[in-house]
Design a protein around this motif. Structure first.
Motif, PDB file in Angstrom:
ATOM      1  N   PRO A 265       0.878  -1.090  -0.068  1.00 44.49           N
ATOM      2  CA  PRO A 265       0.086  -0.022   0.060  1.00 44.49           C
ATOM      3  C   PRO A 265       0.834   1.363  -0.102  1.00 44.49           C
ATOM      4  N   LYS A 266       0.340   2.176  -0.510  1.00 45.48           N
ATOM      5  CA  LYS A 266       0.978   3.551  -0.717  1.00 45.48           C
ATOM      6  C   LYS A 266       0.928   4.087   0.695  1.00 45.48           C
ATOM      7  N   PRO A 267       1.843   4.910   1.070  1.00 50.73           N
ATOM      8  CA  PRO A 267       1.518   5.819   2.227  1.00 50.73           C
ATOM      9  C   PRO A 267       0.535   6.885   1.872  1.00 50.73           C
TER      10      PRO A 267
ATOM     11  N   GLU B 107       0.537  10.355   2.184  1.00 50.98           N
ATOM     12  CA  GLU B 107       1.008  11.576   1.531  1.00 50.98           C
ATOM     13  C   GLU B 107       0.112  12.900   1.770  1.00 50.98           C
ATOM     14  N   ILE B 108      -0.642  12.693   3.001  1.00 51.08           N
ATOM     15  CA  ILE B 108      -0.998  13.855   3.315  1.00 51.08           C
ATOM     16  C   ILE B 108      -0.735  14.345   4.786  1.00 51.08           C
ATOM     17  N   ASP B 109      -0.277  15.555   4.793  1.00 46.31           N
ATOM     18  CA  ASP B 109       0.085  16.241   6.085  1.00 46.31           C
ATOM     19  C   ASP B 109      -1.121  15.915   7.177  1.00 46.31           C
TER      20      ASP B 109
ATOM     21  N   ILE C 174     -11.052   8.707   1.258  1.00 47.77           N
ATOM     22  CA  ILE C 174      -9.979   9.260   0.041  1.00 47.77           C
ATOM     23  C   ILE C 174      -9.739   8.348  -0.946  1.00 47.77           C
ATOM     24  N   GLY C 175     -10.026   8.758  -2.343  1.00 46.22           N
ATOM     25  CA  GLY C 175      -9.460   8.019  -3.446  1.00 46.22           C
ATOM     26  C   GLY C 175     -10.800   7.370  -4.120  1.00 46.22           C
ATOM     27  N   THR C 176     -10.625   7.327  -5.369  1.00 45.70           N
ATOM     28  CA  THR C 176     -11.916   6.835  -6.248  1.00 45.70           C
ATOM     29  C   THR C 176     -11.345   5.513  -7.246  1.00 45.70           C
TER      30      THR C 176
ATOM     31  N   ARG D 214      -9.704  12.528  -6.313  1.00 43.12           N
ATOM     32  CA  ARG D 214      -8.575  13.381  -7.293  1.00 43.12           C
ATOM     33  C   ARG D 214      -8.954  13.370  -8.710  1.00 43.12           C
ATOM     34  N   THR D 215      -8.947  11.941  -9.272  1.00 46.14           N
ATOM     35  CA  THR D 215      -9.515  11.580 -10.596  1.00 46.14           C
ATOM     36  C   THR D 215     -10.548  10.844 -10.761  1.00 46.14           C
ATOM     37  N   PRO D 216     -11.567  11.413 -11.460  1.00 49.22           N
ATOM     38  CA  PRO D 216     -12.755  10.525 -11.630  1.00 49.22           C
ATOM     39  C   PRO D 216     -12.412   9.400 -12.427  1.00 49.22           C
TER      40      PRO D 216
ATOM     41  N   SER E 160      -7.357   3.079 -20.175  1.00 50.78           N
ATOM     42  CA  SER E 160      -5.772   3.708 -19.858  1.00 50.78           C
ATOM     43  C   SER E 160      -5.483   3.569 -18.355  1.00 50.78           C
ATOM     44  N   LYS E 161      -6.499   3.738 -17.666  1.00 52.65           N
ATOM     45  CA  LYS E 161      -6.389   3.684 -16.296  1.00 52.65           C
ATOM     46  C   LYS E 161      -7.450   2.415 -15.801  1.00 52.65           C
ATOM     47  N   ARG E 162      -7.267   1.671 -15.130  1.00 49.06           N
ATOM     48  CA  ARG E 162      -7.930   0.484 -14.658  1.00 49.06           C
ATOM     49  C   ARG E 162      -9.534   0.718 -14.579  1.00 49.06           C
ATOM     50  N   PRO E 163     -10.590   0.819 -15.401  1.00 47.61           N
ATOM     51  CA  PRO E 163     -11.844   0.979 -15.042  1.00 47.61           C
ATOM     52  C   PRO E 163     -12.096  -0.165 -14.124  1.00 47.61           C
TER      53      PRO E 163
ATOM     54  N   ASN F 114     -14.474  17.499  -4.946  1.00 49.32           N
ATOM     55  CA  ASN F 114     -13.575  17.424  -5.951  1.00 49.32           C
ATOM     56  C   ASN F 114     -12.213  18.250  -5.756  1.00 49.32           C
ATOM     57  N   LEU F 115     -11.154  17.115  -5.442  1.00 42.79           N
ATOM     58  CA  LEU F 115      -9.848  18.058  -4.900  1.00 42.79           C
ATOM     59  C   LEU F 115      -9.249  18.467  -6.248  1.00 42.79           C
ATOM     60  N   ARG F 116      -9.481  18.523  -7.470  1.00 33.18           N
ATOM     61  CA  ARG F 116      -8.859  19.307  -8.656  1.00 33.18           C
ATOM     62  C   ARG F 116      -9.385  20.738  -8.133  1.00 33.18           C
TER      63      ARG F 116
ATOM     64  N   ALA G  13      -8.205   4.923   0.445  1.00 31.95           N
ATOM     65  CA  ALA G  13      -8.461   4.025  -0.622  1.00 31.95           C
ATOM     66  C   ALA G  13      -7.563   4.457  -1.753  1.00 31.95           C
ATOM     67  N   THR G  14      -6.456   4.555  -1.146  1.00 30.46           N
ATOM     68  CA  THR G  14      -5.180   5.517  -1.962  1.00 30.46           C
ATOM     69  C   THR G  14      -4.338   4.646  -2.997  1.00 30.46           C
ATOM     70  N   GLY G  15      -4.670   3.480  -2.826  1.00 28.09           N
ATOM     71  CA  GLY G  15      -3.775   2.462  -3.787  1.00 28.09           C
ATOM     72  C   GLY G  15      -2.542   2.028  -3.383  1.00 28.09           C
ATOM     73  N   PHE G  16      -1.768   1.396  -4.284  1.00 28.36           N
ATOM     74  CA  PHE G  16      -0.547   0.821  -4.067  1.00 28.36           C
ATOM     75  C   PHE G  16       0.584   1.376  -4.824  1.00 28.36           C
TER      76      PHE G  16
HETATM   77  P1  NA7 Z   1      -6.066   2.989  -7.268  1.00 32.36           P
HETATM   78  O1  NA7 Z   1      -6.761   2.195  -8.285  1.00 32.36           O
HETATM   79  O2  NA7 Z   1      -4.558   3.108  -7.364  1.00 32.36           O
HETATM   80  O3  NA7 Z   1      -6.967   4.165  -6.460  1.00 32.36           O
HETATM   81  C1  NA7 Z   1      -6.266   5.200  -5.619  1.00 32.36           C
HETATM   82  C2  NA7 Z   1      -7.103   6.236  -5.578  1.00 32.36           C
HETATM   83  O4  NA7 Z   1      -6.720   6.853  -4.579  1.00 32.36           O
HETATM   84  C3  NA7 Z   1      -7.156   7.021  -7.018  1.00 32.36           C
HETATM   85  O5  NA7 Z   1      -8.388   7.416  -7.018  1.00 32.36           O
HETATM   86  C4  NA7 Z   1      -6.034   7.977  -6.670  1.00 32.36           C
HETATM   87  O6  NA7 Z   1      -6.219   9.113  -7.330  1.00 32.36           O
HETATM   88  C5  NA7 Z   1      -6.491   8.202  -5.153  1.00 32.36           C
HETATM   89  N1  NA7 Z   1      -5.272   8.905  -4.325  1.00 32.36           N
HETATM   90  C6  NA7 Z   1      -3.898   8.310  -4.253  1.00 32.36           C
HETATM   91  N2  NA7 Z   1      -3.393   9.088  -3.435  1.00 32.36           N
HETATM   92  C7  NA7 Z   1      -4.032  10.464  -3.142  1.00 32.36           C
HETATM   93  C8  NA7 Z   1      -3.760  11.420  -2.400  1.00 32.36           C
HETATM   94  N3  NA7 Z   1      -2.676  11.563  -2.013  1.00 32.36           N
HETATM   95  N4  NA7 Z   1      -4.742  12.234  -2.342  1.00 32.36           N
HETATM   96  C9  NA7 Z   1      -6.083  12.101  -2.980  1.00 32.36           C
HETATM   97  N5  NA7 Z   1      -6.167  10.821  -3.594  1.00 32.36           N
HETATM   98  C10 NA7 Z   1      -5.210  10.022  -3.885  1.00 32.36           C
HETATM   99  O7  NA7 Z   1      -6.192   1.902  -5.924  1.00 32.36           O
HETATM  100  P2  NA7 Z   1      -7.204   0.876  -5.579  1.00 32.36           P
HETATM  101  O8  NA7 Z   1      -6.817   0.269  -4.320  1.00 32.36           O
HETATM  102  O9  NA7 Z   1      -8.559   1.504  -5.556  1.00 32.36           O
HETATM  103  O10 NA7 Z   1      -7.187  -0.058  -6.966  1.00 32.36           O
HETATM  104  C11 NA7 Z   1      -6.117  -0.963  -6.938  1.00 32.36           C
HETATM  105  C12 NA7 Z   1      -6.280  -2.009  -8.034  1.00 32.36           C
HETATM  106  O11 NA7 Z   1      -6.716  -3.174  -7.135  1.00 32.36           O
HETATM  107  C13 NA7 Z   1      -7.416  -2.163  -9.062  1.00 32.36           C
HETATM  108  O12 NA7 Z   1      -7.205  -1.161 -10.106  1.00 32.36           O
HETATM  109  C14 NA7 Z   1      -7.833  -3.219  -9.117  1.00 32.36           C
HETATM  110  O13 NA7 Z   1      -7.064  -4.074 -10.262  1.00 32.36           O
HETATM  111  C15 NA7 Z   1      -7.453  -4.039  -7.847  1.00 32.36           C
HETATM  112  P3  NA7 Z   1      -5.556   9.506  -8.638  1.00 32.36           P
HETATM  113  O14 NA7 Z   1      -6.238   8.583  -9.433  1.00 32.36           O
HETATM  114  O15 NA7 Z   1      -4.054   8.973  -8.487  1.00 32.36           O
HETATM  115  O16 NA7 Z   1      -5.559  10.901  -8.996  1.00 32.36           O
END
Ligand code: NA7
Length: 897
Positions: A160-162, A164-166, A196-198, A221-223, A341-344, A363-365, A392-395
């Motif tokens: 998992p990604k840290p 990254e927010i203060d 946090i995250g979509t 951040r990104t729809p 291009s991004k995983r739907p 909308n963080l944009r 839910a900020t990913g990996f």
């Molecule tokens: P994803 O798909 O990497 O999604 C992480 C989400 O978190 C994404 O919307 C990011 O926005 C958002 N994000 C990441 N860091 C931040 C910060 N610092 N501030 C605000 N928003 C942030 O991870 P998932 O766990 O949802 O899914 C991973 C895969 O697992 C998925 O594709 C499936 O294959 C199974 P961003 O798009 O980077 O602007």
């Protein structure tokens, strides 16, 4: 299964003695379990290590509400043992995380795998001992390990990604990460929750959290694009298909593009009406199948921005139709990346959740997060009081989990982290030069996350274990990729990534989601089937690109690059080889013409142009047919006279139709394709004289044809390029017409056959040496061959119009094309060359088939525009990216070009 039970049954390796095994595996998920099973069956002693308390890998950690797979479970399963397949029945189309975890536990039990797994154990260092030819591992728990082979089965999405927010540490409420979810059930009732995250994790969990929470605030951040999963029992027709021919179904998946048995879509978007495209989209939306939506709508959806934009817009319409508040709908609508291009994501009620009164989208944009405070989250516009934050900020995808098991120190003390400082380098995504006996399962450089992981994992595990068996049998003790092979693989990866649109989005596929991470498309985009055949070819080629060593100086190294062709050229040539076609020269002239006409019927229809007009032009002794392609934009346009390929024997004014359309669209010029006469009916110099006469007539009648009066350009491919080159010489010598420039694509320029390209490419690249000899024999008797009207290289070259000369690496005609360009330059003619690496003679004529030819064709069109005095175009049709509304669109536009 509770951890306490696991611990009782897991591998016992405590104490200080070093555990000696043949193979150590990191990870006890899908890959680690199958590895253990295969290695054990092959007689290797093994141990697997995992930080988790049980098997499951990513499914052990990702326990957030709504977690499911996004490949249908019927396909997301092991296939190595038909009895296992019979013994397990999935209850749902997309299984939930608990069911997948139960399945992996069931597999571990069935093959008694836990006895070789050390849970709660993290590798803290791995070092290659060159003298012993073994890896030495230290761990944070229990004995050190000495192993001959070290295999990372660490998964692609497990680090998992840290945040990254203060300010996270100051927050007084609860903080959870979807990728490290607690084992106990969490209750959100009455709570103010922030997600946090979509990405997928958020999109799966948001609707369920919203059902419980007092209020849910989603920070986006990104729809993303999401389609409904339509969950439920596994679709009956899919299950019937599998059960009617299990082996065939699985085999089709193994050779497919994405690891799911779906065919290659061949219909292109412009062959479908708006209504037909909409109908296909609605069917896919109703089917709720991600891979289907990603691959089956039309052939150009994943490779061409225009084809993709049509699909993306249909998605956007759906979002607008579901989400009631227009502002929220607008914020949820993606514009910054092509679909796929991004995983739907696959969802259940995701968009509709935003219609609930207890859900807010931020909308963080428009208002970025400023900080996390003790009581909640502050954007630069507002403060939100929050009780629970879900990240839910990913990996740190693909490389994070491998680098997390560090330091990995290879030959000569090299650290993997240093070697990968500018991005992962691998051979086949399986091995790394400088790290003997280290294997990565579904590592960066393999199809991995762009495929059904179950299929890719089995392929990698089988390949690795089979190699270990073979290496051992041959008496070798170490295997290592060569630098040549690894560099070649990087080039092939880059070539593949030009085929898809992944390079145009900032995603975890490219490393863009992790601040400071080097960027580049990490998974192999060439497809599962092609990748599998490449891995097999490596073995068939005597372990091409690997150095094998053993006791008493035993060594074997068949160094080289496994793929030198462009990926789509490779596919085309393989397809042709599979068709087992008779040599064209064996068919006779008429037979060959019929064959080519039939063959051309199966190619993608060229793209629409403004108008196509068929006509005839007069000769002193008859007439010639022509086909005129007019751009859609209002004229008058400059004219390019085009001569088709076909060795002076085959083809006609329509046979290069897709290429003529492409030139017309890209250059925005009228293209007049001339049906010059052919041998054997009309031998030398008829074709050359026809070419000249036709050019003269077209130039004289430019205005009548709707073109711009003045000099015309000439262009041609293969023998047609020969005619174009000859026409320029004749026009210079016979007082006109004035020619603005010559575009020569793979031209025949000389009658000498001793240049290296004639030998290197004598067979195997469709235009063979025997075929060229046949063409020459039919067209021109040996006594005439040195005449500049067929060997323009032997003519006077000074005073000719500027030239753009295209040659292809795997073409017998390559060197004579280069020789002509060099001779023109030496004679003072302005010349530009395009020496196309990895391409074959037909690459540029195969429009919408050889996609890697796009940039070359764009350059050709620019050359024609320069000849005609037209301004440079900034974006090419078929390469432009739809205008986005967000900040990154200019970069995307730049990347698309
Ligand atoms: P994803 O798909 O990497 O999604 C992480 C989400 O978190 C994404 O919307 C990011 O926005 C958002 N994000 C990441 N860091 C931040 C910060 N610092 N501030 C605000 N928003 C942030 O991870 P998932 O766990 O949802 O899914 C991973 C895969 O697992 C998925 O594709 C499936 O294959 C199974 P961003 O798009 O980077 O602007």
């Amino acid at each position: 299964m509770p951890d306490v039970m696991v611990a009782a049954r897991a591998s016992e390796a405590s104490g200080s003695k070093t555990q000696q095994v043949d193979v150590a595996v990191v990870g006890a998920g899908f890959a680690g379990l199958y590895l253990l099973h295969r290695l054990r069956k092959a007689g290797f002693t093994t141990v697997a290590l995992d930080e988790a308390g049980d098997v499951g890998g990513t499914w052990y950690w990702n326990r957030y509400p709504g977690a499911r797979c996004d490949i249908q479970t019927i396909d997301y399963s092991y296939t190595f043992d038909p009895e296992l397949e019979g013994a397990w029945k999935w209850s749902e189309k997309y299984a939930t995380q608990p069911e997948i975890l139960r399945y992996l536990g069931f597999v571990a039990d069935r093959y008694d795998l836990r006895r070789d797994i050390r849970f709660h154990t993290k590798v803290t260092a791995a070092t290659w001992d060159q003298v012993a030819e073994r890896w030495q591992l230290t761990t944070d728990h229990g004995a050190t390990i000495s192993c001959r082979y070290y295999i990372m089965a660490t998964g692609c999405l497990s680090s998992p990604k840290p945040p990254e927010i203060d300010g996270v540490k100051d927050f007084k409420g609860k903080v959870y990460f979807t990728g490290r979810w607690p084992h106990e059930e969490l209750k959100f009732v009455g709570k103010r929750v922030a997600v946090i995250g979509t990405g997928s994790s958020a999109i799966q969990s948001i609707p369920l959290i919203a059902e419980q929470a007092a209020h849910l605030t989603v920070f986006q951040r990104t729809p993303n694009f999401a389609l409904p999963a339509h969950n439920g029992p596994a679709p009956a027709e899919r299950a019937t298909l599998l059960e009617s021919d299990r082996a065939g179904y699985r085999e089709q998946a193994r050779w497919s593009l994405a690891g799911v048995p779906l065919p290659q879509q061949t219909v292109v978007s412009w062959q479908l009406s708006d209504a037909e495209r909409r109908e296909r989209f609605e069917q896919a939306w109703a089917a709720g199948d991600l891979v289907f939506m990603l691959t089956q709508l039309w052939a150009d959806q994943g490779v061409d921005v225009d084809g993709n934009a049509l699909l993306a817009e249909l998605f956007r319409e759906k979002i607008r139709s579901i989400v009631k508040d227009p502002e929220t709908a607008a914020a949820l609508t993606p514009y910054d990346h092509p679909f796929g291009s991004k995983r739907p994501c696959l969802d259940t009620n995701y968009y509709a959740t935003y219609n609930r009164p207890n859900v807010t989208l931020v909308n963080l944009r428009q208002e970025p997060i400023a900080s996390i405070t003790a009581s909640g989250i502050k954007t630069d516009k507002r403060s939100f009081d929050i009780d629970v934050i879900v990240f839910a900020t990913g990996f740190d995808a693909m490389t994070g989990a491998i680098k997390a098991v560090h330091p990995i120190t290879g030959r000569g003390g090299k650290s993997l982290t240093d070697v990968w400082a500018d991005g992962p380098q691998t051979y086949l995504g399986l091995t790394v030069a400088g790290f003997p006996n280290l294997f990565l399962v579904t590592g960066p450089g393999s199809p991995s996350v762009l495929s059904n992981m179950a299929v890719s994992i089995e392929q990698h595990v089988d390949w690795v274990v089979d190699r270990l068996i073979a290496i051992q049998a041959a008496g070798f003790t170490a295997i290592e990729a060569t630098e040549t092979a690894q560099t070649g693989w990087a080039r092939h990866m880059a070539d593949c990534s030009t085929l898809t649109l992944h390079r145009l989005a900032n995603t975890w596929y490219t490393g863009a989601n992790v601040p400071g991470k080097p960027q580049g498309v990490m998974p192999y985009t060439g497809g599962v089937g092609p990748y599998r055949s490449i891995c097999n070819e490596v073995v068939g080629g005597g372990m091409l690109g690997f150095r094998l060593t053993g006791p008493n100086g035993a060594e074997q190294c068949n160094d080289g690059e496994i793929v030198r062709l462009q990926p789509d050229v490779r596919l085309v040539l393989n397809m042709l080889a599979e068709m087992n076609l008779p040599p064209i020269e064996s068919l006779g002239a008429q037979g060959a013409r019929d064959f080519v006409a039939e063959f051309n019927k199966s190619r993608p229809a060229g793209r629409p142009v403004g108008e196509i007009v068929d006509g005839t032009l007069p000769l002193t002794d008859g007439s010639l047919p022509y086909r005129l392609y007019r751009p859609a934009a209002p004229g008058p346009h400059p004219i390019a006279v085009y001569f088709h390929g076909g060795g002076w024997v085959l083809g006609d004014e329509q046979s290069d139709d897709p290429l003529c359309r492409d030139i017309c669209r890209r250059a925005e010029m009228i293209v007049v394709s001339v049906g010059y006469r052919h041998a054997p009916e009309h031998r030398f110099p008829t074709a050359a004289e026809d070419g000249y006469a036709a050019t003269r007539w077209i130039a004289e009648h430019a205005a009548k044809l709707g073109g711009r009066p003045g000099p015309v350009a000439v262009a041609g491919w293969s023998a047609g390029a020969n005619i174009a080159a000859v026409t320029c010489q004749l026009a210079r010598d016979r007082g006109g017409p004035e020619i603005a420039g010559q575009l020569l694509v793979c031209p025949v320029t000389d009658c000498a056959f001793d240049r290296p390209s004639y030998g290197d490419n004598a067979a195997g690249y469709f235009l063979t040496r025997p075929l060229m000899f046949w063409f020459w024999d039919i067209y021109c008797s040996p006594a005439d061959r040195t005449d500049p009207r067929v060997s323009p290289l032997r003519g006077q070259l000074a005073g000719l119009p500027p030239a753009f000369v295209v040659t292809c690496e795997f073409d017998p005609l390559r060197d004579e094309g280069v020789a002509y360009a060099e001779a023109l330059a030496a004679a003072g003619v302005p010349v530009e060359q395009l020496q196309a690496r990895g391409h074959f003679h037909s690459s540029f004529a195969m429009v919408d088939v050889v996609i890697t030819g796009v940039s070359g064709r764009a350059r050709m069109a620019e050359a024609l525009r320069r000849f005609a005095g037209l301004p440079q175009k900034t974006a090419q049709s078929g390469e432009s990216i739809p205008q986005g509304r967000q900040a990154s669109s200019p970069e995307l536009n730049a990347a698309a070009k």
